[in-house]
Each structure stands twice: as structure tokens, then as C-alpha cells.
Design a protein around this motif. Structure first.
Motif, PDB file in Angstrom:
ATOM      1  N   ASN A 229       9.626 -49.381  -6.788  1.00 36.16           N
ATOM      2  CA  ASN A 229       9.220 -48.610  -7.950  1.00 36.16           C
ATOM      3  C   ASN A 229       8.051 -49.527  -8.727  1.00 36.16           C
TER       4      ASN A 229
ATOM      5  N   LEU B  80       4.843 -48.218  -5.944  1.00 34.68           N
ATOM      6  CA  LEU B  80       4.247 -47.007  -6.261  1.00 34.68           C
ATOM      7  C   LEU B  80       3.037 -47.163  -7.046  1.00 34.68           C
TER       8      LEU B  80
ATOM      9  N   ARG C  77       8.102 -37.104  -5.595  1.00 38.70           N
ATOM     10  CA  ARG C  77       7.653 -36.703  -6.757  1.00 38.70           C
ATOM     11  C   ARG C  77       6.859 -37.684  -7.609  1.00 38.70           C
TER      12      ARG C  77
ATOM     13  N   PRO D 206      10.680 -33.220 -15.450  1.00 42.65           N
ATOM     14  CA  PRO D 206       9.129 -32.627 -15.897  1.00 42.65           C
ATOM     15  C   PRO D 206       7.998 -33.859 -16.038  1.00 42.65           C
ATOM     16  N   ILE D 207       7.073 -33.289 -16.041  1.00 46.06           N
ATOM     17  CA  ILE D 207       5.968 -34.258 -16.428  1.00 46.06           C
ATOM     18  C   ILE D 207       4.897 -33.931 -17.653  1.00 46.06           C
TER      19      ILE D 207
ATOM     20  N   HIS E  87       3.385 -36.805 -19.275  1.00 42.59           N
ATOM     21  CA  HIS E  87       2.171 -37.352 -18.820  1.00 42.59           C
ATOM     22  C   HIS E  87       0.879 -36.291 -19.298  1.00 42.59           C
TER      23      HIS E  87
ATOM     24  N   THR F 206       9.126 -42.683 -20.865  1.00 43.46           N
ATOM     25  CA  THR F 206       8.931 -42.290 -19.368  1.00 43.46           C
ATOM     26  C   THR F 206       8.273 -43.412 -18.650  1.00 43.46           C
ATOM     27  N   VAL F 207       8.936 -44.000 -17.338  1.00 42.15           N
ATOM     28  CA  VAL F 207       8.344 -45.092 -16.612  1.00 42.15           C
ATOM     29  C   VAL F 207       7.217 -44.656 -16.096  1.00 42.15           C
ATOM     30  N   THR F 208       7.074 -43.436 -15.340  1.00 37.73           N
ATOM     31  CA  THR F 208       5.755 -43.225 -14.555  1.00 37.73           C
ATOM     32  C   THR F 208       4.890 -42.497 -15.507  1.00 37.73           C
TER      33      THR F 208
ATOM     34  N   THR G 258      19.920 -46.540 -15.226  1.00 38.84           N
ATOM     35  CA  THR G 258      20.385 -45.362 -14.457  1.00 38.84           C
ATOM     36  C   THR G 258      20.547 -45.411 -12.942  1.00 38.84           C
TER      37      THR G 258
ATOM     38  N   LEU H 282      20.142 -40.482 -19.172  1.00 41.62           N
ATOM     39  CA  LEU H 282      18.856 -40.227 -18.475  1.00 41.62           C
ATOM     40  C   LEU H 282      18.688 -38.728 -17.820  1.00 41.62           C
TER      41      LEU H 282
ATOM     42  N   ARG I 153      22.982 -36.459 -12.221  1.00 40.32           N
ATOM     43  CA  ARG I 153      22.857 -37.747 -11.709  1.00 40.32           C
ATOM     44  C   ARG I 153      24.515 -38.037 -11.311  1.00 40.32           C
TER      45      ARG I 153
ATOM     46  N   ARG J  24      20.056 -43.284  -4.555  1.00 38.82           N
ATOM     47  CA  ARG J  24      21.093 -44.167  -5.176  1.00 38.82           C
ATOM     48  C   ARG J  24      22.642 -43.682  -4.948  1.00 38.82           C
TER      49      ARG J  24
HETATM   50  C1  EPZ Z   1      11.283 -43.704 -12.605  1.00 40.53           C
HETATM   51  O1  EPZ Z   1      11.466 -42.310 -12.473  1.00 40.53           O
HETATM   52  C2  EPZ Z   1      12.062 -44.143 -11.512  1.00 40.53           C
HETATM   53  N1  EPZ Z   1      11.085 -43.871 -10.139  1.00 40.53           N
HETATM   54  C3  EPZ Z   1      13.282 -43.634 -11.136  1.00 40.53           C
HETATM   55  O2  EPZ Z   1      13.814 -44.297 -10.077  1.00 40.53           O
HETATM   56  C4  EPZ Z   1      14.119 -43.990 -12.499  1.00 40.53           C
HETATM   57  O3  EPZ Z   1      15.316 -43.538 -12.298  1.00 40.53           O
HETATM   58  C5  EPZ Z   1      13.541 -43.516 -13.718  1.00 40.53           C
HETATM   59  O4  EPZ Z   1      12.357 -44.016 -13.776  1.00 40.53           O
HETATM   60  C6  EPZ Z   1      14.267 -43.913 -14.778  1.00 40.53           C
HETATM   61  O5  EPZ Z   1      14.438 -45.446 -14.936  1.00 40.53           O
HETATM   62  C7  EPZ Z   1      10.036 -44.502 -10.031  1.00 40.53           C
HETATM   63  O6  EPZ Z   1       9.553 -45.390 -10.940  1.00 40.53           O
HETATM   64  C8  EPZ Z   1       9.098 -44.180  -9.087  1.00 40.53           C
HETATM   65  P1  EPZ Z   1      11.149 -41.306 -16.367  1.00 40.53           P
HETATM   66  P2  EPZ Z   1      10.250 -41.679 -13.732  1.00 40.53           P
HETATM   67  O7  EPZ Z   1       9.874 -40.438 -16.506  1.00 40.53           O
HETATM   68  O8  EPZ Z   1       9.396 -42.354 -14.155  1.00 40.53           O
HETATM   69  C9  EPZ Z   1      12.350 -37.301 -19.011  1.00 40.53           C
HETATM   70  C10 EPZ Z   1      14.902 -44.379  -8.039  1.00 40.53           C
HETATM   71  O9  EPZ Z   1      16.029 -44.011  -7.650  1.00 40.53           O
HETATM   72  N2  EPZ Z   1      10.835 -37.038 -18.865  1.00 40.53           N
HETATM   73  O10 EPZ Z   1      11.167 -42.470 -16.943  1.00 40.53           O
HETATM   74  O11 EPZ Z   1      10.204 -40.037 -13.012  1.00 40.53           O
HETATM   75  C11 EPZ Z   1      13.013 -37.354 -17.559  1.00 40.53           C
HETATM   76  O12 EPZ Z   1      13.441 -35.859 -17.567  1.00 40.53           O
HETATM   77  C12 EPZ Z   1      14.247 -43.428  -8.759  1.00 40.53           C
HETATM   78  O13 EPZ Z   1      14.098 -45.513  -7.631  1.00 40.53           O
HETATM   79  C13 EPZ Z   1      10.430 -35.810 -19.310  1.00 40.53           C
HETATM   80  O14 EPZ Z   1      11.157 -35.307 -20.348  1.00 40.53           O
HETATM   81  O15 EPZ Z   1      11.571 -41.187 -15.012  1.00 40.53           O
HETATM   82  C14 EPZ Z   1      14.162 -38.190 -17.617  1.00 40.53           C
HETATM   83  O16 EPZ Z   1      15.230 -37.501 -18.475  1.00 40.53           O
HETATM   84  C15 EPZ Z   1      15.207 -42.283  -9.201  1.00 40.53           C
HETATM   85  N3  EPZ Z   1       8.936 -35.630 -19.426  1.00 40.53           N
HETATM   86  C16 EPZ Z   1      13.782 -39.323 -18.529  1.00 40.53           C
HETATM   87  O17 EPZ Z   1      12.297 -38.668 -19.227  1.00 40.53           O
HETATM   88  C17 EPZ Z   1       8.122 -36.396 -18.799  1.00 40.53           C
HETATM   89  O18 EPZ Z   1       7.035 -36.071 -18.896  1.00 40.53           O
HETATM   90  C18 EPZ Z   1      13.067 -40.734 -17.837  1.00 40.53           C
HETATM   91  O19 EPZ Z   1      12.287 -40.149 -16.845  1.00 40.53           O
HETATM   92  C19 EPZ Z   1       8.641 -37.504 -18.136  1.00 40.53           C
HETATM   93  C20 EPZ Z   1      10.021 -37.906 -18.189  1.00 40.53           C
END
Ligand code: EPZ
Length: 420
Positions: A23, A26, A92, A122-123, A126, A163-165, A306, A329, A333, A373
Motif C-alpha cells: 500500500n 501503489l 480498485r 466509493p471515490i 477524491h 481516506t488513505v488513497t 482494519t 471502516l 469486512r 486479509r
Molecule cells: C486503503 O484503501 C487501503 N488500500 C486498504 O487496504 C485499507 O483497508 C484502507 O485504506 C483503510 O485503511 C490501499 O492503500 C491500496 P479509504 P482506501 O479511502 O484508500 C470511505 C488492503 O487490504 N470513503 O481510506 O480505498 C470508504 O468507504 C486494502 O491492503 C468514502 O466514503 O480506503 C471507507 O469506509 C483493503 N469516499 C473509508 O472511507 C471516498 O471517496 C476509508 O476508505 C473514499 C473513501
């Protein structure tokens, strides 16, 4: 398709070398779209998700030359700005190319990633942030079409949710924006920190790295000269092997690991009775007289991750008493629960809260992996189950674990990868 055949193992021993973080890799691979030079990346994990993103970059016209756990990425000949469904549907996190392509070329089309097993994913955050930076976003026939012909403008972005990504994407957009972008409620995961550090070292001034408020001084659209770097250790892979040592109540040493990225995980294992010896890049877990139950709530870094929830669920089946695990989160899951129950685990679900009664003896059987996981949780359960456990659909595992069965075998586990 491959599957893993696991015989119950009395205990593990020896050392396991941790690979580079999937992570972190990427976003850092996507960042190369912003580079004007060839970028050398070391300590790259050999996992499918990395191969998928590198294939996407090649499809866009980049050149990737591979070594062992390393790649040189040259995006100077990049000409395509459309990330198609064929690739994005398999991973994704491909959404991470959206901002770099838009920042560099002024337009980009990325297939909507769609949900995945653990949730709708969702995104919207972003896209909302990009619009605030001046992009025009349209959703057409399952694609995000983003345009910013005059470039992106720095501004204040306040993320409704962490949101991480999303943070990584907007940091990359901000790097080439005109002016300063402040991201409030930014993710603080080590993987986001490394992206900020590499950009900062490459001349994009970023203040507040590691905090919830990032201030990025954009360079107005110029490509960046990015020096070679090495991916940080994978804290989730490390946490998974700590749980392997814990569930078999063994003495096991992890090398090439960053202990400070695992504070919340180590704290929970200590609560369960385990003790540790750590150095700057190793962690040794020591057996305990009794595995105690635990209460876990998954939250953003630096709280309990998570991505370690499923692994601790497997471990909690061996604790003497009742553990409670709350997933905050993702909406779906807990798919490992039904498979663990088939092995004899006593787990009850009430919405996002799982209650695990232990200690229960698990019995080996055929189980099916459903997501990355969850698959590792089934492998952990197989290590201590009576008899033989066959874990099917391990393509999920191969997305994020580098040579898992070889690493476990070297530590004394009886694991074989076979063909269905
Ligand atoms: C990253 O996913 C990781 N993936 C995930 O790891 C990890 O579980 C997750 O962060 C949480 O730590 C990568 O880094 C490639 P988020 P990401 O955006 O960025 C909501 C693994 O096993 N949200 O932080 O997609 C979302 O629905 C993977 O390696 C929105 O509502 O997660 C979630 O409930 C699985 N709108 C929360 O935020 C958005 O635009 C956190 O999601 C973006 C997210």
C-alpha cells in the motif's frame, strides 16, 4: 486455480523477512507519472497488485524494466490518458493514477473502480476535492472523465472522512497545482507519509507530513526529478506474521520490519499476553502462558488497522474468554467469519460487532478465501486447526502477500501450494 494445503503445526520458529509495503508501492508507482526522469524503486514486493498497476502504466505508454524486487519506471513516452475497465476492475487502487494523469496532461479517463468484497468503496471524496481544485468531472458510461486544461489550483480541502488513497491522490494533484493546497483531515498512514517524504525530497515542499493537516506547495505543472527510493516495510504483512507466531504460541522473529508502524498492533498482542523484543528493524514475539481475550475497534492510523481485523479474529478463537471486535471502516469486512465458523469457531455477529468465544479447538476443512486479509485469517486458523485445512481461491492472497507459503514453510509450517 491454486490452493493451500495446511497441516496443523505445533509451533513456528526462526525468522521471517518482511517485504516492501503493497500500500506504499501503489501510490509511489502512480507518482512516477509526475516524473521527468526514470525512477528507480527498490524493495518492491512481488505481489499481483503491483504487477497490475505496472501493467496499467505500460498500457499508458510507460516503460517498466524489472529487477529482483525493483523496477525502473520511465513515463517520458507516456501518451495514453485512459485507464480502462479491464485493468481497473481487477484492482480498485488503480484510481491512484487519476490525479497524476490529470495533473500532468490536463485530462484523464479512469474506469469507476466498482466495489469489492469488503464494501462499496466509493471515490466521491477524491472527486469532490479535485473539483474544488478546478477540475471538471463527469461520470460517463462507467468512467470518470476529468478535465483541467488550465491546470489545477491550490486550495483548502477538508475531507469529510479520512481516506488513505484519497489523501494520496490529492497530494499528487497538489504537487503540480498552481499555489498552495492545504488538506485537512488527511490520512496519517505510513504509506501516505512515505509518498509525502519522497515528493518533499524531490522539491515539492510539504509541511505537516504525518499529521492530519498537510500543506503542499505546488510547482505550477512542472514534472519532477525523483531520486531512487526504497519502499517501507509492509506493516500489515508484519502484523499477519506476528499473529502467526501468536496463534501458534511460538517464538518468531521478523526482520526488515519497522516496529514503530505497529504500535497499535503490538499493544493489542501485549493485552493478549504476548511480549516482544524489538530492535530498529526486527521484532521477536515470545510465547505466553495464556492467551487473553481482547477488545478491538478498527480505526484510522495510528489506531488499530482494519487490515489486521480478520487476522485478530482468527487469533481470538484461541484466547481464553470472550473477545469483541468492532469494524468501523468497511461495511462488509466480516466474510472470514462464516469460514472460521465452519472450522469450529464460536463467533456471533451483531451488525459491525463480532463476539468471539474462546478457547475453541478448530478443525481443518475446505475453506474459501473471499478477500485479501480474510484469506490470511484462514491461513492462520489452518496453522493450529486439527487435521488438514485447504484454503481455496488464494489468488486473493497473492494480491498482497509476497511468497507467503515459502515464508511460513521456512518458519516450520506445513504448507503446500497445489493446483485444484
Ligand atoms: C486503503 O484503501 C487501503 N488500500 C486498504 O487496504 C485499507 O483497508 C484502507 O485504506 C483503510 O485503511 C490501499 O492503500 C491500496 P479509504 P482506501 O479511502 O484508500 C470511505 C488492503 O487490504 N470513503 O481510506 O480505498 C470508504 O468507504 C486494502 O491492503 C468514502 O466514503 O480506503 C471507507 O469506509 C483493503 N469516499 C473509508 O472511507 C471516498 O471517496 C476509508 O476508505 C473514499 C473513501
Amino acid at each position: 486455480m491454486d490452493y493451500l494445503k495446511i497441516q496443523g503445526t505445533p509451533s513456528l520458529s526462526g525468522t521471517i523477512k518482511i517485504s516492501g509495503a503493497k500500500n506504499a508501492s501503489l501510490p509511489l508507482i502512480a507518482m512516477c507519472i509526475l516524473a521527468k526522469n526514470k525512477v528507480k524503486i527498490n524493495n518492491l514486493p512481488d505481489v499481483v497488485d503491483i504487477k497490475t498497476l505496472l501493467k496499467l502504466l505500460s498500457n499508458l505508454g510507460s516503460e517498466c524494466s524489472f529487477g529482483v524486487n525493483e523496477v525502473v519506471i520511465d513515463t517520458s513516452m507516456m501518451h495514453e490518458t485512459k485507464a480502462t475497465y479491464e485493468i481497473v476492475k481487477t484492482m480498485r487502487a488503480s484510481i491512484l493514477v487519476l490525479c497524476p494523469i490529470l495533473a500532468r496532461f490536463g485530462h484523464c479517463e479512469v474506469s469507476l473502480p466498482g466495489g469489492c468484497a469488503i464494501g462499496q468503496r466509493p471515490i466521491d471524496l477524491h472527486l469532490k476535492a479535485l473539483e474544488k481544485m478546478g477540475a471538471v468531472i463527469e461520470i460517463k458510461a462507467g468512467y470518470v472523465e476529468a478535465k483541467a486544461p488550465k491546470g489545477l489550483k491550490g486550495c483548502e480541502i477538508i475531507f469529510d472522512k479520512i481516506t488513505v488513497t484519497g489523501t494520496a491522490n490529492i497530494v499528487m494533484a497538489a504537487a503540480l497545482a498552481d499555489g498552495v493546497t492545504t488538506i485537512v483531515n488527511a490520512a496519517r498512514e505510513p504509506e501516505v507519509v512515505q509518498l509525502c517524504e519522497i515528493l518533499n525530497d524531490s522539491g515539492i515542499t510539504i509541511e505537516g507530513i504525518g499529521t492530519a493537516v498537510l500543506k503542499i506547495q505546488g510547482n505550477g505543472g512542472k514534472l519532477i526529478d525523483i531520486q531512487p527510493f526504497s519502499i517501507i516495510p509492509d506493516r500489515i504483512e508484519a502484523g499477519t506474521y506476528l499473529c502467526a507466531g501468536a496463534i501458534t504460541n511460538s517464538e518468531l522473529t521478523l526482520t526488515d520490519v519497522e516496529p514503530k508502524h505497529l504500535d497499535a498492533v503490538l499493544a493489542k498482542l501485549e493485552e493478549m499476553g504476548f511480549s516482544f523484543t524489538t530492535t530498529s528493524n526486527t521484532i521477536t514475539i515470545h510465547p505466553t502462558d495464556e492467551i487473553k481475550p481482547v477488545k478491538i475497534i478498527t480505526q484510522e492510523y495510528p489506531a488499530f488497522p482494519t487490515d489486521m481485523q480478520a487476522q485478530f479474529m482468527a487469533l481470538a478463537t484461541q484466547a481464553n474468554g470472550t473477545s469483541v471486535i468492532e469494524e468501523r471502516l468497511f461495511e462488509n469486512r466480516f466474510m472470514h467469519v462464516s469460514e472460521l465458523q465452519r472450522m469450529g469457531a464460536e463467533i456471533s455477529l451483531n451488525g459491525h460487532i463480532a463476539t468471539v468465544n474462546g478457547k475453541t479447538e478448530l478443525s481443518g476443512t475446505d475453506v474459501m478465501a473471499t478477500d485479501l486479509r480474510a484469506s490470511s485469517a484462514l491461513v492462520l486458523a489452518g496453522l493450529i486447526a486439527k487435521g488438514e485445512t485447504d484454503v481455496h481461491r488464494i489468488y486473493h492472497l497473492d494480491r498482497g502477500y509476497d511468497a507467503l507459503e515459502m515464508k511460513l514453510k521456512n518458519a516450520g509450517a506445513n504448507v503446500q501450494r497445489l493446483k485444484e
